[in-house]
Design a protein around this motif. Sequence first.
Motif: not given
Length: 233
Positions: A42, A84-85, A88-89, A92, A140-141, A143-144, A148
């Motif tokens: 994240p 996101e999977h 997402g990174q 971020a 962010s963390k 949400h991730q 996921t």
Amino acid sequence: MSSRTAYLLGGVALVVIVLIVVYVMHSSSSKSLKVQEDGYGPVHDSAVSALLDSDGAIVLGKTNAAKTIDLYEDPLCPDCGSLEHYYGQQIAKNVDAGKLIVRYRFVNFLDSKSGTKDYSTRAIAASDCVASAGDGPTFSKFHQALFTTKQPSEEGGSLSNAELAAIAKDAGASQDVQQCIAKGDRVDEARDHAQAAMTALKDAAGQVQTPTVLDGGKNVDTEDSTWVTKLAG
């Protein structure tokens, strides 16, 4: 065999062939898709903030970022979890780099699919609680994880407020934020935010479908694996 029967059997065979081709194409594309920036995680940069906008959007980014996008999601939506999977990174990383601001607009049309019939709304409320503290990396963390490793199944899945609070704790949220989630303090507000998001999405895209990414009000093709790279420039 009558000609009518032959036509019917031929039609059935054609439908079966089409379904097989679609399945094979989908399977092939899924296998070729890779997690972008795998290992980044994240948002890291403490200069990134998470702010609740007046329209209910959660705005994640640095104030001087060049590009702002709107990302519409339902917390129970499996395709949102896939987005996101896989991306997402990468999102971020670009938020940390000051290239993107993401306006998360959460909808709750899948409430009825959850075990408690209100999971999406409560998950939005939990997100609002986390964002209200203003800490970008923590949001962010959270949400991730929410989309996921901790995302419930679309058919009958759910998390309690206590479980949502525990995810926030793991993300680094304060005790006040955890209490906000556990007590459901922002549920009514979240329901209003979700309704506003659904109205905005229908006006912009013509339908309520998640995930939807908008760039300047225009749909972004998230089937293109380079979509984040293109947006970030």
